[in-house]
Design a protein around this motif. Sequence first.
Motif, PDB file in Angstrom:
ATOM      1  N   LEU A 188       0.835  -1.204   0.000  1.00 21.27           N
ATOM      2  CA  LEU A 188       0.000   0.000   0.000  1.00 21.27           C
ATOM      3  C   LEU A 188       0.868   1.251   0.000  1.00 21.27           C
ATOM      4  CD1 LEU A 188      -3.126  -0.573   2.255  1.00 21.27           C
ATOM      5  CD2 LEU A 188      -2.887  -0.643  -0.221  1.00 21.27           C
ATOM      6  N   GLU A 196       4.628  10.630  -6.528  1.00 20.87           N
ATOM      7  CA  GLU A 196       3.987  11.926  -6.376  1.00 20.87           C
ATOM      8  C   GLU A 196       2.746  12.064  -7.269  1.00 20.87           C
ATOM      9  OE1 GLU A 196       6.956  14.977  -6.469  1.00 20.87           O
ATOM     10  OE2 GLU A 196       5.439  16.566  -6.529  1.00 20.87           O
ATOM     11  N   LEU A 216      -0.057   9.794  -6.113  1.00 21.99           N
ATOM     12  CA  LEU A 216      -0.668  10.348  -4.907  1.00 21.99           C
ATOM     13  C   LEU A 216      -1.615  11.491  -5.260  1.00 21.99           C
ATOM     14  CD1 LEU A 216      -0.672  10.223  -1.801  1.00 21.99           C
ATOM     15  CD2 LEU A 216       1.171  11.900  -1.821  1.00 21.99           C
ATOM     16  N   LEU A 259      -6.359  -1.958  -4.881  1.00 23.90           N
ATOM     17  CA  LEU A 259      -7.722  -1.843  -4.335  1.00 23.90           C
ATOM     18  C   LEU A 259      -8.012  -0.493  -3.702  1.00 23.90           C
ATOM     19  CD1 LEU A 259      -8.011  -5.363  -2.634  1.00 23.90           C
ATOM     20  CD2 LEU A 259      -8.659  -4.714  -4.952  1.00 23.90           C
ATOM     21  N   ASP A 264     -11.234   3.922   0.238  1.00 25.80           N
ATOM     22  CA  ASP A 264     -11.205   3.940   1.699  1.00 25.80           C
ATOM     23  C   ASP A 264     -10.669   5.272   2.218  1.00 25.80           C
ATOM     24  OD1 ASP A 264     -10.538   3.515   4.477  1.00 25.80           O
ATOM     25  OD2 ASP A 264     -10.736   1.372   4.069  1.00 25.80           O
ATOM     26  N   ARG A 321      -9.791   6.263   4.967  1.00 29.61           N
ATOM     27  CA  ARG A 321      -8.731   6.237   5.980  1.00 29.61           C
ATOM     28  C   ARG A 321      -7.361   6.517   5.371  1.00 29.61           C
ATOM     29  NH1 ARG A 321     -10.438   0.592   8.720  1.00 29.61           N
ATOM     30  NH2 ARG A 321     -10.964   0.226   6.530  1.00 29.61           N
ATOM     31  N   ASP A 363      -2.605  12.610   5.961  1.00 28.70           N
ATOM     32  CA  ASP A 363      -2.539  13.683   6.956  1.00 28.70           C
ATOM     33  C   ASP A 363      -1.381  13.471   7.920  1.00 28.70           C
ATOM     34  OD1 ASP A 363      -4.637  15.036   5.937  1.00 28.70           O
ATOM     35  OD2 ASP A 363      -5.994  14.743   7.632  1.00 28.70           O
ATOM     36  N   LEU A 373     -21.097  15.415  -9.580  1.00 36.65           N
ATOM     37  CA  LEU A 373     -21.648  15.284  -8.227  1.00 36.65           C
ATOM     38  C   LEU A 373     -20.506  15.433  -7.247  1.00 36.65           C
ATOM     39  CD1 LEU A 373     -23.417  11.852  -8.785  1.00 36.65           C
ATOM     40  CD2 LEU A 373     -24.064  14.064  -9.751  1.00 36.65           C
ATOM     41  N   GLU A 422     -19.671  14.166  -2.963  1.00 32.96           N
ATOM     42  CA  GLU A 422     -20.120  13.682  -1.670  1.00 32.96           C
ATOM     43  C   GLU A 422     -18.888  13.642  -0.772  1.00 32.96           C
ATOM     44  OE1 GLU A 422     -22.721   9.853  -0.102  1.00 32.96           O
ATOM     45  OE2 GLU A 422     -22.388  10.225  -2.221  1.00 32.96           O
ATOM     46  N   HIS A 433     -15.836  13.868   2.103  1.00 31.19           N
ATOM     47  CA  HIS A 433     -15.492  13.142   3.316  1.00 31.19           C
ATOM     48  C   HIS A 433     -15.253  14.117   4.463  1.00 31.19           C
ATOM     49  CE1 HIS A 433     -14.143   9.634   0.630  1.00 31.19           C
ATOM     50  NE2 HIS A 433     -15.215   9.269   1.278  1.00 31.19           N
ATOM     51  N   ASP A 475     -13.060  16.471   7.141  1.00 30.58           N
ATOM     52  CA  ASP A 475     -12.093  17.528   6.862  1.00 30.58           C
ATOM     53  C   ASP A 475     -10.666  17.008   6.958  1.00 30.58           C
ATOM     54  OD1 ASP A 475     -13.865  19.443   6.269  1.00 30.58           O
ATOM     55  OD2 ASP A 475     -13.305  20.824   7.891  1.00 30.58           O
ATOM     56  N   HIS A 476      -9.843  17.454   6.021  1.00 35.26           N
ATOM     57  CA  HIS A 476      -8.443  17.050   6.031  1.00 35.26           C
ATOM     58  C   HIS A 476      -7.551  18.233   5.698  1.00 35.26           C
ATOM     59  CE1 HIS A 476      -8.696  12.760   6.741  1.00 35.26           C
ATOM     60  NE2 HIS A 476      -9.809  12.768   6.049  1.00 35.26           N
ATOM     61  N   ILE A 477      -6.292  18.074   6.034  1.00 33.83           N
ATOM     62  CA  ILE A 477      -5.317  19.116   5.773  1.00 33.83           C
ATOM     63  C   ILE A 477      -5.301  19.484   4.286  1.00 33.83           C
ATOM     64  CG2 ILE A 477      -2.854  19.659   5.830  1.00 33.83           C
ATOM     65  CD1 ILE A 477      -2.565  17.731   8.127  1.00 33.83           C
ATOM     66  N   LEU A 496      -3.789  20.202   1.016  1.00 31.18           N
ATOM     67  CA  LEU A 496      -2.474  19.778   0.551  1.00 31.18           C
ATOM     68  C   LEU A 496      -1.852  20.720  -0.472  1.00 31.18           C
ATOM     69  CD1 LEU A 496      -2.460  15.912   0.395  1.00 31.18           C
ATOM     70  CD2 LEU A 496      -1.963  17.501   2.232  1.00 31.18           C
ATOM     71  N   PHE A 528       2.878  16.948  -1.313  1.00 30.85           N
ATOM     72  CA  PHE A 528       2.868  15.716  -2.099  1.00 30.85           C
ATOM     73  C   PHE A 528       4.262  15.124  -2.175  1.00 30.85           C
ATOM     74  CE2 PHE A 528      -1.000  17.762  -3.621  1.00 30.85           C
ATOM     75  CZ  PHE A 528      -1.879  16.696  -3.589  1.00 30.85           C
ATOM     76  N   VAL A 587       0.540   5.149  11.292  1.00 33.34           N
ATOM     77  CA  VAL A 587       0.394   4.973   9.847  1.00 33.34           C
ATOM     78  C   VAL A 587       0.399   3.493   9.485  1.00 33.34           C
ATOM     79  CG1 VAL A 587       1.541   5.305   7.619  1.00 33.34           C
ATOM     80  CG2 VAL A 587       1.357   7.211   9.229  1.00 33.34           C
ATOM     81  N   ILE A 615      -2.881   1.865  10.544  1.00 34.10           N
ATOM     82  CA  ILE A 615      -3.990   2.172   9.648  1.00 34.10           C
ATOM     83  C   ILE A 615      -3.863   1.400   8.357  1.00 34.10           C
ATOM     84  CG2 ILE A 615      -5.137   4.003   8.336  1.00 34.10           C
ATOM     85  CD1 ILE A 615      -4.295   5.979  10.460  1.00 34.10           C
ATOM     86  N   LEU A 616      -2.664   1.419   7.794  1.00 33.98           N
ATOM     87  CA  LEU A 616      -2.464   0.716   6.528  1.00 33.98           C
ATOM     88  C   LEU A 616      -2.735  -0.782   6.685  1.00 33.98           C
ATOM     89  CD1 LEU A 616       0.651   2.481   4.944  1.00 33.98           C
ATOM     90  CD2 LEU A 616      -1.775   2.733   4.366  1.00 33.98           C
ATOM     91  N   THR A 649      -4.866  -2.258   8.820  1.00 37.02           N
ATOM     92  CA  THR A 649      -6.311  -2.525   8.904  1.00 37.02           C
ATOM     93  C   THR A 649      -7.002  -2.219   7.581  1.00 37.02           C
ATOM     94  OG1 THR A 649      -6.813  -0.314   9.729  1.00 37.02           O
ATOM     95  CG2 THR A 649      -6.315  -1.981  11.366  1.00 37.02           C
ATOM     96  N   VAL A 650      -6.563  -1.163   6.917  1.00 40.75           N
ATOM     97  CA  VAL A 650      -7.149  -0.847   5.615  1.00 40.75           C
ATOM     98  C   VAL A 650      -6.907  -1.995   4.642  1.00 40.75           C
ATOM     99  CG1 VAL A 650      -6.931   0.615   3.566  1.00 40.75           C
ATOM    100  CG2 VAL A 650      -7.086   1.655   5.819  1.00 40.75           C
ATOM    101  N   ASP A 688      -9.077  -4.941   5.501  1.00 39.98           N
ATOM    102  CA  ASP A 688     -10.467  -4.685   5.132  1.00 39.98           C
ATOM    103  C   ASP A 688     -10.665  -4.742   3.624  1.00 39.98           C
ATOM    104  OD1 ASP A 688     -10.824  -4.372   7.786  1.00 39.98           O
ATOM    105  OD2 ASP A 688     -11.276  -2.222   7.738  1.00 39.98           O
ATOM    106  N   LEU A 689      -9.756  -4.146   2.894  1.00 40.82           N
ATOM    107  CA  LEU A 689      -9.897  -4.127   1.433  1.00 40.82           C
ATOM    108  C   LEU A 689      -9.896  -5.548   0.880  1.00 40.82           C
ATOM    109  CD1 LEU A 689      -7.616  -1.137   0.330  1.00 40.82           C
ATOM    110  CD2 LEU A 689     -10.111  -1.269   0.309  1.00 40.82           C
TER     111      LEU A 689
END
Lengths: 133, 133
Positions: A44, A51, A54, A92, A109, A111, A117, B23, B25, B27, B29-31, B33, B38, B115, B118-119, B121-122, B125-126
């Motif tokens: 991942l 760059e 991303l 994915l 996803d 996350r 972040d 459209l 939709e 997510h 709030d995030h920093i 960029l 990058f 990090v 998270i990666l 679990t992501v 899950d994926l």
Amino acid sequence: MEMANRSENVKRHDGEMRTEPVLSEPHEDHIPLLDEHFQMVSFLAKSLSDENRLRILLCVSSGKKSVGGIVETLGLSQPLVSHHLKELKRSLLVRIERSGPFIYYELSDPRILDVVDILTTVATDLISARKTF
Amino acid sequence: MEMANRSENVKRHDGEMRTEPVLSEPHEDHIPLLDEHFQMVSFLAKSLSDENRLRILLCVSSGKKSVGGIVETLGLSQPLVSHHLKELKRSLLVRIERSGPFIYYELSDPRILDVVDILTTVATDLISARKTF
DNA sequence: CAAACATATAAATGTATGTTTATATGTTAT
DNA sequence: ATAACATATAAACATACATTTATATGTTTG
């Protein structure tokens, strides 16, 4: 053998060896990492390591976007964008949806945005801490 | 021009063009960029993108470890470990400390572990979500 | 069906990178 | 100083990867 002041003695095939003290000052609790996890995580991370890729990923993080939309937004060539999207699909990280001649890509996803972040703030902090010395 | 039902009209040098609905939709709030971000993020991600390097990084996440210690723990060659440590140093992800002939490396920022968590679990899950279909 | 558009794919290429083998540098003890 | 150890560095190599150019596939409209 005494356990009071632990030290690691590394066996070597020849002569003597040096003694190295052992301390530990643990961090917070984290997921115990199995062998397979390293593969997944590094895989991942590799997706985030380019760059342009991303940029593309974050470009589709706010909702579905067509390839052409991404191309126009980022100013990258269409084959390059398609190529990176293919990689992101392989990992994915994007959801795909076809509608007529358009193909829409979307971050699968959210996350991943947290990861970005954290990496951003960590990078910023590391750099500013470096300038302190 | 009306704003009621927005649509993007992409100018092309020739003939007609297709109309693509827009459209969104959003997510959380995030920093925001910037361009430099990058670079930094992809650079840090690249440091995590190699399985062995990641192993090394996590190996030094629980406290200072000598190169020899890492070598023995992970079963990797000494030059390889040194090489990866050099990369990790370049990306400021490890702190270095010399003591006699030993050189100790340590994870410089524990948020990297978040990090990795998270990666992990992501990724899990994926993959499991993928098996659902 | 033909033309125009959206996207994917293939080929080609230069460059980055992980790994090994071999050697150098630096440190400690005798 | 010499021997033994710890680590770094250099060279060499194969492979992975990002990018460009060119072309193919697929979709819609006239």
